[in-house]
Design a protein around this motif. Structure first.
Motif, PDB file in Angstrom:
ATOM      1  N   ASP A  61      -3.697   6.105  -5.041  1.00 58.45           N
ATOM      2  CA  ASP A  61      -3.981   4.978  -3.728  1.00 58.45           C
ATOM      3  C   ASP A  61      -4.239   3.719  -4.453  1.00 58.45           C
ATOM      4  N   PRO A  62      -3.340   2.676  -3.945  1.00 57.06           N
ATOM      5  CA  PRO A  62      -3.205   1.395  -4.586  1.00 57.06           C
ATOM      6  C   PRO A  62      -4.578   0.658  -4.266  1.00 57.06           C
ATOM      7  N   LYS A  63      -5.271   1.001  -3.244  1.00 60.27           N
ATOM      8  CA  LYS A  63      -6.488   0.225  -2.985  1.00 60.27           C
ATOM      9  C   LYS A  63      -7.529   0.443  -4.202  1.00 60.27           C
ATOM     10  N   ALA A  64      -7.438   1.732  -4.863  1.00 59.16           N
ATOM     11  CA  ALA A  64      -8.252   1.783  -5.744  1.00 59.16           C
ATOM     12  C   ALA A  64      -8.184   1.114  -7.174  1.00 59.16           C
ATOM     13  N   TYR A  65      -7.221   0.010  -7.302  1.00 64.60           N
ATOM     14  CA  TYR A  65      -6.841  -0.657  -8.191  1.00 64.60           C
ATOM     15  C   TYR A  65      -7.122  -2.143  -7.973  1.00 64.60           C
ATOM     16  N   GLY A  66      -7.470  -2.663  -9.064  1.00 67.10           N
ATOM     17  CA  GLY A  66      -7.490  -4.121  -8.669  1.00 67.10           C
ATOM     18  C   GLY A  66      -6.105  -4.855  -8.586  1.00 67.10           C
ATOM     19  N   ARG A  94       6.600  -0.411  -1.530  1.00 67.63           N
ATOM     20  CA  ARG A  94       5.678  -1.445  -2.418  1.00 67.63           C
ATOM     21  C   ARG A  94       6.551  -2.280  -3.296  1.00 67.63           C
ATOM     22  N   LEU A  95       6.202  -3.467  -3.416  1.00 68.75           N
ATOM     23  CA  LEU A  95       6.991  -4.425  -4.275  1.00 68.75           C
ATOM     24  C   LEU A  95       6.605  -3.940  -5.816  1.00 68.75           C
ATOM     25  N   LEU A  96       7.491  -4.062  -6.655  1.00 67.17           N
ATOM     26  CA  LEU A  96       7.236  -3.814  -7.816  1.00 67.17           C
ATOM     27  C   LEU A  96       7.204  -4.988  -8.779  1.00 67.17           C
TER      28      LEU A  96
END
Length: 208
Positions: A61-66, A94-96
């Motif tokens: 979950d990207p939201k779990a990362y800063g 998602r952009l890399l």
């Protein structure tokens, strides 16, 4: 005996291109094993496709990362552990960053639903439709960190005819993608892709 060519697929949605690659691998002509799905949406239908196919999943979950770089470091560690030879982006939304792009330069590909460099970015099919082009299609390109700017590996043209509506154009482009993407992956698996700057040559496959 050479180790199998190992592919990781990044996807965020339905997973139709993922399924096409899995089917081609199981049919024996891809020359590669689909060994990992990386997905940023754990509830996406592609995850169930992977589980049914016996493909390992790395879900996050990207939201779990800063920051993007934080989860990409974890992804890179997993790719290294799995000894991945090629990353295939198949509807990964998602952009890399350079954390992923640099270690896999020349070994990461994406498929885009237009004939690049025309209509990069989001809603490429809608852009082409509104512009009124007569020919569009699908492009497989190397990933270089820009928005659909990497060197072009292969393209497939799709004609827009008088009787078409945007939904029929979408289906024709998706069919072209499903035909093109496994071919390109097989070229990589058989070491037939030669890159010189922006020029990509596909070598002839040696006779068996």
């Amino acid at each position: 005996m050479a180790k199998p060519y190992r592919v990781a697929v990044f996807a965020s949605g339905q997973g139709s291109n993922f399924q096409t690659l899995v089917d081609a691998s199981k049919a024996g002509w891809l020359g590669a094993d689909i060994v990992l799905l990386v997905c940023d949406k754990p509830q996406a239908p592609v995850v169930e496709r992977a589980r049914k196919a016996g493909v390992e999943c790395f879900l996050f979950d990207p939201k779990a990362y800063g920051r993007r770089e934080d989860y990409e470091q974890e992804i890179t560690a997993e790719l290294n552990k799995q000894q991945i030879d090629l990353i295939v982006l198949a509807g990964y939304m998602r952009l890399l960053t350079s954390v992923l792009v640099e270690p896999y330069a020349g070994r990461m590909i994406n498929i885009h639903p237009s004939l690049l460099p025309a209509f990069p970015g989001k809603n490429a099919i809608g852009q082409a439709w509104e512009y009124g082009v007569k020919v569009t299609g699908a492009t497989v390109h190397l990933v270089d960190g820009g928005m659909d700017t990497g060197a072009i590996v292969a393209q497939a043209a799709v004609e827009i005819t008088e009787g078409d509506i945007i939904e029929s154009v979408e289906e024709k482009i998706h069919a072209a993608e499903r035909d093109l993407y496994p071919k390109v992956v097989s070229w990589f698996a058989h070491d037939l892709v030669h890159v010189e700057g922006r020029k990509v040559r596909i070598l002839s496959k040696p006779e068996a």
